[in-house]
Design a protein around this motif. Sequence first.
Motif, PDB file in Angstrom:
ATOM      1  N   TYR A   1      -5.869   8.796   2.733  1.00  0.00           N
ATOM      2  CA  TYR A   1      -6.846   7.961   2.040  1.00  0.00           C
ATOM      3  C   TYR A   1      -7.153   6.711   2.869  1.00  0.00           C
ATOM      4  O   TYR A   1      -8.323   6.360   3.056  1.00  0.00           O
ATOM      5  N   LEU A   2      -6.109   6.063   3.354  1.00  0.00           N
ATOM      6  CA  LEU A   2      -6.315   4.859   4.157  1.00  0.00           C
ATOM      7  C   LEU A   2      -7.109   5.160   5.422  1.00  0.00           C
ATOM      8  O   LEU A   2      -8.014   4.414   5.789  1.00  0.00           O
ATOM      9  N   ARG A   3      -6.781   6.255   6.087  1.00  0.00           N
ATOM     10  CA  ARG A   3      -7.474   6.633   7.321  1.00  0.00           C
ATOM     11  C   ARG A   3      -8.945   6.948   7.047  1.00  0.00           C
ATOM     12  O   ARG A   3      -9.823   6.560   7.822  1.00  0.00           O
ATOM     13  N   GLU A   4      -9.224   7.645   5.968  1.00  0.00           N
ATOM     14  CA  GLU A   4     -10.583   8.138   5.710  1.00  0.00           C
ATOM     15  C   GLU A   4     -11.483   7.157   4.977  1.00  0.00           C
ATOM     16  O   GLU A   4     -12.710   7.256   5.086  1.00  0.00           O
ATOM     17  N   HIS A   5     -10.902   6.206   4.237  1.00  0.00           N
ATOM     18  CA  HIS A   5     -11.728   5.360   3.370  1.00  0.00           C
ATOM     19  C   HIS A   5     -11.608   3.865   3.631  1.00  0.00           C
ATOM     20  O   HIS A   5     -12.247   3.086   2.921  1.00  0.00           O
ATOM     21  N   THR A   6     -10.797   3.473   4.589  1.00  0.00           N
ATOM     22  CA  THR A   6     -10.613   2.033   4.825  1.00  0.00           C
ATOM     23  C   THR A   6     -10.574   1.764   6.322  1.00  0.00           C
ATOM     24  O   THR A   6     -10.480   2.691   7.121  1.00  0.00           O
ATOM     25  N   GLY A   7     -10.599   0.521   6.662  1.00  0.00           N
ATOM     26  CA  GLY A   7     -10.440   0.125   8.059  1.00  0.00           C
ATOM     27  C   GLY A   7      -9.069  -0.480   8.302  1.00  0.00           C
ATOM     28  O   GLY A   7      -8.901  -1.323   9.180  1.00  0.00           O
TER      29      GLY A   7
ATOM     30  N   LEU B   1       0.796  -1.236   0.000  1.00  0.00           N
ATOM     31  CA  LEU B   1       0.000   0.000   0.000  1.00  0.00           C
ATOM     32  C   LEU B   1       0.828   1.286   0.000  1.00  0.00           C
ATOM     33  O   LEU B   1       0.276   2.373  -0.158  1.00  0.00           O
ATOM     34  N   HIS B   2       2.141   1.197   0.168  1.00  0.00           N
ATOM     35  CA  HIS B   2       2.942   2.390   0.455  1.00  0.00           C
ATOM     36  C   HIS B   2       2.845   3.498  -0.582  1.00  0.00           C
ATOM     37  O   HIS B   2       2.988   4.669  -0.247  1.00  0.00           O
ATOM     38  N   ASP B   3       2.567   3.184  -1.837  1.00  0.00           N
ATOM     39  CA  ASP B   3       2.534   4.205  -2.886  1.00  0.00           C
ATOM     40  C   ASP B   3       1.137   4.530  -3.403  1.00  0.00           C
ATOM     41  O   ASP B   3       0.999   5.182  -4.437  1.00  0.00           O
ATOM     42  N   ILE B   4       0.099   4.143  -2.689  1.00  0.00           N
ATOM     43  CA  ILE B   4      -1.253   4.427  -3.197  1.00  0.00           C
ATOM     44  C   ILE B   4      -1.551   5.924  -3.265  1.00  0.00           C
ATOM     45  O   ILE B   4      -2.446   6.342  -3.987  1.00  0.00           O
TER      46      ILE B   4
ATOM     47  N   ALA C   1      -6.520   9.009  -4.803  1.00  0.00           N
ATOM     48  CA  ALA C   1      -6.051   9.374  -3.460  1.00  0.00           C
ATOM     49  C   ALA C   1      -5.288  10.698  -3.413  1.00  0.00           C
ATOM     50  O   ALA C   1      -5.242  11.349  -2.370  1.00  0.00           O
ATOM     51  N   ALA C   2      -4.686  11.098  -4.519  1.00  0.00           N
ATOM     52  CA  ALA C   2      -3.816  12.281  -4.531  1.00  0.00           C
ATOM     53  C   ALA C   2      -4.597  13.561  -4.256  1.00  0.00           C
ATOM     54  O   ALA C   2      -5.637  13.799  -4.858  1.00  0.00           O
ATOM     55  N   SER C   3      -4.082  14.344  -3.313  1.00  0.00           N
ATOM     56  CA  SER C   3      -4.701  15.660  -3.070  1.00  0.00           C
ATOM     57  C   SER C   3      -3.642  16.732  -2.867  1.00  0.00           C
ATOM     58  O   SER C   3      -3.748  17.812  -3.430  1.00  0.00           O
ATOM     59  N   THR C   4      -2.587  16.448  -2.104  1.00  0.00           N
ATOM     60  CA  THR C   4      -1.538  17.443  -1.869  1.00  0.00           C
ATOM     61  C   THR C   4      -0.391  17.315  -2.869  1.00  0.00           C
ATOM     62  O   THR C   4       0.417  18.230  -2.998  1.00  0.00           O
ATOM     63  N   GLY C   5      -0.291  16.153  -3.531  1.00  0.00           N
ATOM     64  CA  GLY C   5       0.840  15.883  -4.402  1.00  0.00           C
ATOM     65  C   GLY C   5       2.009  15.249  -3.659  1.00  0.00           C
ATOM     66  O   GLY C   5       3.036  14.960  -4.246  1.00  0.00           O
TER      67      GLY C   5
END
Length: 189
Positions: free
Chosen positions: A75-81, A53-56, A62-66
């Motif tokens: 992304y992992l925190r907000e969309h996954t368990g 998962l390190h480069d998702i 998932a990209a927002s800040t670049g």
Amino acid sequence: MDPIERAYSLAEALLADSLPRRWRHSLGVAEQARSLRPILGDDSSLMESAAVLHDIGYSPVAASTGFHPLDGARYLREHTGVDERVIRLVAHHSCALLEAEERGLRQELAREFEKEDSALMDAMIFCDMTTTPDGSPTTSESRVTEIVGRYGPDTIVGRFIQRAAPEIHAAVQRVSKRMSAIQETYQPM
């Protein structure tokens, strides 16, 4: 679904079609994580999940800040368990705080995501920095040289990786020593 299977499935969904080379790299990093099972013990599954998962954060989804470590962890925190420790490894993989500093995001990354145990951070660095962009094993020296060549020495990534190189090489050496010690212990006499 098993946490490792879930991690592979998520990484594949986010990377395989849009960023196939990044997907191959992630699979190679996960393979390196599997090779470290003898020294990771109970944390083996955690490391393999973080590795794939390190480069998702590069994914357009998932990209927002670049800045891919921060974007991937968010992304992992907000969309996954996904396990919090996996998220922290993604957030801080491969000396990410140094790159965050170059981008003016160091405080944001440090505030949002705690660093994981140093032995696991070393293992994450080892896995990422001994894998080529195409997923093959390499040395950390070759990997750093490749990154500088790809991005250029005066870019954000080029400056960061040159600053991080001593810590990257030291982490790879620490992991290699731990693996050698384990292998020596289990060699037949």
